[in-house]
Design a protein around this motif. Sequence first.
Motif, PDB file in Angstrom:
ATOM      1  N   VAL A   1     -51.011 -35.746  33.362  1.00  0.00           N
ATOM      2  CA  VAL A   1     -50.381 -36.149  32.103  1.00  0.00           C
ATOM      3  C   VAL A   1     -50.453 -37.665  31.936  1.00  0.00           C
ATOM      4  CG1 VAL A   1     -48.150 -36.349  30.930  1.00  0.00           C
ATOM      5  CG2 VAL A   1     -48.856 -34.152  31.876  1.00  0.00           C
ATOM      6  N   VAL A   2     -50.210 -38.381  32.998  1.00  0.00           N
ATOM      7  CA  VAL A   2     -50.222 -39.850  32.900  1.00  0.00           C
ATOM      8  C   VAL A   2     -51.604 -40.422  33.229  1.00  0.00           C
ATOM      9  CG1 VAL A   2     -47.757 -40.022  33.405  1.00  0.00           C
ATOM     10  CG2 VAL A   2     -49.415 -40.154  35.277  1.00  0.00           C
ATOM     11  N   GLU A   3     -52.587 -39.527  33.315  1.00  0.00           N
ATOM     12  CA  GLU A   3     -53.988 -39.926  33.520  1.00  0.00           C
ATOM     13  C   GLU A   3     -54.201 -40.732  34.796  1.00  0.00           C
ATOM     14  OE1 GLU A   3     -55.344 -41.778  29.920  1.00  0.00           O
ATOM     15  OE2 GLU A   3     -55.685 -39.846  28.970  1.00  0.00           O
TER      16      GLU A   3
ATOM     17  N   ASP B   1     -40.660 -31.130  22.422  1.00  0.00           N
ATOM     18  CA  ASP B   1     -39.784 -30.014  22.783  1.00  0.00           C
ATOM     19  C   ASP B   1     -38.677 -30.440  23.753  1.00  0.00           C
ATOM     20  OD1 ASP B   1     -41.347 -30.513  24.950  1.00  0.00           O
ATOM     21  OD2 ASP B   1     -41.802 -28.407  25.383  1.00  0.00           O
ATOM     22  N   ARG B   2     -38.273 -31.681  23.677  1.00  0.00           N
ATOM     23  CA  ARG B   2     -37.166 -32.128  24.532  1.00  0.00           C
ATOM     24  C   ARG B   2     -36.556 -33.384  23.942  1.00  0.00           C
ATOM     25  NH1 ARG B   2     -40.318 -32.058  29.385  1.00  0.00           N
ATOM     26  NH2 ARG B   2     -41.943 -31.344  27.987  1.00  0.00           N
TER      27      ARG B   2
ATOM     28  N   GLN C   1     -43.294 -39.069  37.899  1.00  0.00           N
ATOM     29  CA  GLN C   1     -42.214 -38.443  38.673  1.00  0.00           C
ATOM     30  C   GLN C   1     -41.070 -38.000  37.770  1.00  0.00           C
ATOM     31  OE1 GLN C   1     -38.948 -39.634  39.422  1.00  0.00           O
ATOM     32  NE2 GLN C   1     -39.233 -41.402  38.052  1.00  0.00           N
TER      33      GLN C   1
ATOM     34  N   ARG D   1     -45.650 -36.882  22.462  1.00  0.00           N
ATOM     35  CA  ARG D   1     -45.960 -35.467  22.719  1.00  0.00           C
ATOM     36  C   ARG D   1     -44.851 -34.804  23.535  1.00  0.00           C
ATOM     37  NH1 ARG D   1     -51.435 -33.924  22.150  1.00  0.00           N
ATOM     38  NH2 ARG D   1     -52.739 -35.619  21.376  1.00  0.00           N
ATOM     39  N   LEU D   2     -44.368 -35.563  24.517  1.00  0.00           N
ATOM     40  CA  LEU D   2     -43.291 -34.990  25.331  1.00  0.00           C
ATOM     41  C   LEU D   2     -42.049 -34.705  24.491  1.00  0.00           C
ATOM     42  CD1 LEU D   2     -43.612 -37.314  28.450  1.00  0.00           C
ATOM     43  CD2 LEU D   2     -44.055 -34.850  28.388  1.00  0.00           C
TER      44      LEU D   2
ATOM     45  N   ASP E   1     -40.486 -30.413  34.348  1.00  0.00           N
ATOM     46  CA  ASP E   1     -40.353 -30.247  32.898  1.00  0.00           C
ATOM     47  C   ASP E   1     -38.926 -30.463  32.417  1.00  0.00           C
ATOM     48  OD1 ASP E   1     -41.290 -29.758  30.399  1.00  0.00           O
ATOM     49  OD2 ASP E   1     -41.045 -27.578  30.538  1.00  0.00           O
TER      50      ASP E   1
ATOM     51  N   ARG F   1     -51.148 -45.720  24.895  1.00  0.00           N
ATOM     52  CA  ARG F   1     -51.263 -44.469  25.642  1.00  0.00           C
ATOM     53  C   ARG F   1     -49.879 -43.908  25.969  1.00  0.00           C
ATOM     54  NH1 ARG F   1     -56.184 -43.353  28.025  1.00  0.00           N
ATOM     55  NH2 ARG F   1     -57.796 -44.928  27.691  1.00  0.00           N
ATOM     56  N   PHE F   2     -48.987 -44.829  26.368  1.00  0.00           N
ATOM     57  CA  PHE F   2     -47.626 -44.374  26.667  1.00  0.00           C
ATOM     58  C   PHE F   2     -46.971 -43.769  25.423  1.00  0.00           C
ATOM     59  CE2 PHE F   2     -45.132 -45.304  30.568  1.00  0.00           C
ATOM     60  CZ  PHE F   2     -46.210 -45.420  31.414  1.00  0.00           C
TER      61      PHE F   2
ATOM     62  N   ASP G   1     -48.367 -42.305  23.052  1.00  0.00           N
ATOM     63  CA  ASP G   1     -48.942 -40.986  22.821  1.00  0.00           C
ATOM     64  C   ASP G   1     -48.284 -39.942  23.717  1.00  0.00           C
ATOM     65  OD1 ASP G   1     -50.743 -39.072  21.833  1.00  0.00           O
ATOM     66  OD2 ASP G   1     -52.015 -39.354  23.601  1.00  0.00           O
ATOM     67  N   VAL G   2     -48.169 -40.301  24.982  1.00  0.00           N
ATOM     68  CA  VAL G   2     -47.573 -39.351  25.931  1.00  0.00           C
ATOM     69  C   VAL G   2     -46.129 -39.047  25.545  1.00  0.00           C
ATOM     70  CG1 VAL G   2     -46.833 -39.053  28.314  1.00  0.00           C
ATOM     71  CG2 VAL G   2     -49.042 -40.090  27.824  1.00  0.00           C
TER      72      VAL G   2
ATOM     73  N   ARG H   1     -50.213 -31.611  37.772  1.00  0.00           N
ATOM     74  CA  ARG H   1     -50.044 -31.576  36.313  1.00  0.00           C
ATOM     75  C   ARG H   1     -49.478 -32.901  35.795  1.00  0.00           C
ATOM     76  NH1 ARG H   1     -46.338 -30.988  32.401  1.00  0.00           N
ATOM     77  NH2 ARG H   1     -44.600 -30.968  33.883  1.00  0.00           N
TER      78      ARG H   1
END
Lengths: 289, 644
Positions: free
Chosen positions: A125-127, A187-188, A151, A183-184, A156, A176-177, A179-180, A121
């Motif tokens: 996420v990091v493609e 909820d944190r 890592q 999104r992350l 989560d 891209r980073f 974007d990731v 997973r």
Amino acid sequence: MTDVACQFTDLTKRFRATVALDRVGAAVGGGVTGLLGPNGAGKTTLLRILATVLAPDAGTVRLLGRDPTRSADRVEIRRRLGYMPQEPGFHRNFTVFEFVDYIAILKELTNRKARHHEVRRVIDVVELTPNAHKKIRALSGGMRRRVALAQSLLADPELLILDEPTAGLDPEQRLRFRDVISRLAEDRTVILSSHQTDDVAALCSHVLVMDRGRILFRGSPRQIADHAAGQVWLAPTRDSAAGLAWRTGDGDYRHIGAAPPGGQTIPPTIEDGYLLLIGDPAALDENAA
Amino acid sequence: MAVTTAPRRNAATGDGRRPGSVWASLARAEARRVARHPLVLVGLIASGWLLWSMNRDQLPQLTGYSTYVGLGLAPLAGAATLVGHLIASRARRHDTVEIESITPALERARTAGRLLGALVVIPIAAVMVAAYMAFLFLIGGAGQPDLGELLVGPLVVGIGAVVGTAAGTWFPNRFTGLAAVGALAAVQIVFQDAEGTRHWLAWWHTVLWYDGPDLWIRPSWVHLAYLAGIAAVIIGITMLRWGLRPVPLLLVGVGIAAAVAGGIVQVRPPSEAQIDAVFDQIANAPNHWVSVDSPGVTYRIYPGYERWSEWWDGTVQSVLAPVPAGTRPNLVIEQWHSGYPSQLIDEFGYFTAEGEAIHDRGQHLQAENDLYSRQDRDPWPIWVGFYVYRRDSLAIAAAQRAVGFPLEPVEMEGREWTDEEIAGFGKGPTSVSVEEDGTETVIESDQGAWWPGQEAGEAAPVKGDRIRIQVPCDAGGQAREVVAAWLAARADSELADIYRRIRADGPGAEGVFDFADAVTLDSGGEGPPVAAINWSALGWTQFGSSTGDGVRPVFGSPAATDLAAQLLERLDAEITVAVTDHWVEWTDPATPVQVIIDAFDLEPPPTAEQWLERAGLDSVEYAASIDAYPPLTGNSEQPNPVCR
């Protein structure tokens, strides 16, 4: 998720004669909080303390509602924490999957099937899925940073600490980073450091500007920009009274500093505000106070 | 870039998380990496080669093979040490300390996982040992394997792994792994040559040339406890890197207790009963042997070694095949623990305990002495050992026996006893201690009077008596020497190759004589080059070695070897028919070798000068060296008798 994921007060850290952190304090809640500052400002030291890598010489820290100086709390914090160092090392003979899987074991993901699912997973996420079985030594610098990010996402984490995650990336990778990370952060709590003001502007809801071990500014990216309101102007020639000036692509000179009477002021950017902040000794004294 | 969010887990016990078993998961992951680490693969290949090569020149032996297993697995143990070190120091070397340090896995859990992972080399080594023993059994291995001794090898490999991990944990730099390998090797080197039974404290026991493992008296499981104790201590010390905690302290304490107790028990002298039982095996060998019969051959073998008779018989029957029925000799082949009783006393003392108790038992070996020296044994046996008796040696012995050469030495009378020697009789053996200032002190033994023939009740020698000595006879260019060499070489392809090399390069270039190095004339006056030089140049062959089978028999004179090598190039059936047809004539001691040369139109063998040239020796220097050394016959004043 805790409303205030991270709170620290009067944090001080010295490395021999060098004061890396000088009585800094802040409270960090949800979303993305950025640490902005020049080299040697103390960003990495602060992040390493928040990641429980280092212990402060003085001051208090609470992470996810726990006290990291207590052994049991520290372990519990680490279960809920993700950390991407500024210059991460890798086991170069491992493949991407093996390395992330190895860290996953250390993160107590001991059920092999569930762990492998989680590893796949975060790699996805990091493609990096197409490169999952490549040796890390064969990856580019940008790909390696993605491995480091992967890592940090294992299990989560509720608190994600990223030390200059976009350093050394090309523009596309940076986007891209972003974007990731954005999104992350839904909820944190994400705390990141950067030299890139545009990264901070794009990602962060809160910013701490640091210099020489102190926090110069707390606020939103907009507030940093506002700090330079009325202090940025354009002129056809260089004005020696300006603190900083450079020629733009249009042929005009962009100046930062106390605008001369009648100067053609323009709306400031976060970079303008940041440059003014770190170039202003008074700001250091004010915030220290 | 899509972001999928994993279901948030309960931090301590949620799905996929078991905090207490990180070390176990890590151990499994590390074990998989260790098992396929290139160094381990290299260690496995090297160990496999070593095990194979150590057994190459010996009969497959299943008894007490800690030596072969321990020494054979030494490359794997070294690899395990290096890999253990690499695992333990990996985070430091690859700069992942920071990433690992913020995981909830504590240092002690990480180290425990790495230690356990490194120990995967133990089952790998055990599988290798099992495969090795299966291989030995399949090719005819004999004897009873001792599981305790066999496990020594895998345990030593495991010790290598934990020592390497300890070094990498405490001192994570790139050199400590090599230092750990050096330290392990040093322990072996220091203890394997320690006096008395302290040599048992080495990682593995080193076999000496003459001993049989059935003579060892050591509680192998106690040695295992000793090794396991050392391993536990090292594991405990490794874990103490992360604080004084109960489990590591307990491991260190229990380990020390086991290592000390195991060390003390295994170096303790064996009981009288144990020693007597072993001596009985040596001194009263006939009481223990079982007989295995084959056409024309009787094998007298220690129980458990019967399978070796098939091995021996294959060679012997192959040698005897061309011998016409009715003229075949009756052969007796006996298995002995040693080449010569006095050697065994020393070696046996080495294996058991220090002290006079062992050497006193040397008297018990008189029975074996008698068996060795009794001239009335008929047929005179061929002796085979436990370790070193090769097929080529047996082929030669059987061939020499088949053509009628005596295998026993010939008794001759040499020089007279000296006054000093005669004075020593009645006082018992003495030795002379020379002090630093040159003062000589004669130390008299308390073993009582001694003289040759004492056991037979003969009177002590007096002035004028001559020393009775046993010497080999000289084949003196007899045709049967060539027949014997050919019989032996056609039964053993390795021997045939040796003969061909001798013909091509001369005897001095060949290592089969055990004296090859000494053939160089400038080797100085300390060594024993006389035997090789005399043999290789003067062209006579010793039949019936006076030193037993501890020294390998002579392979045939250069002339006979050269002619046999020529015969090997001809059609075997043609030679076999001719040998069978002319057997009586060609094995007659009176038939000269020229008859064979004429019968097959062979090239005459090289002259002594030509042999020297092939051996790379200078004839002038050679002549000088002959003058520098007395003849091989020692104190005999006569030339060796011609073989009859």
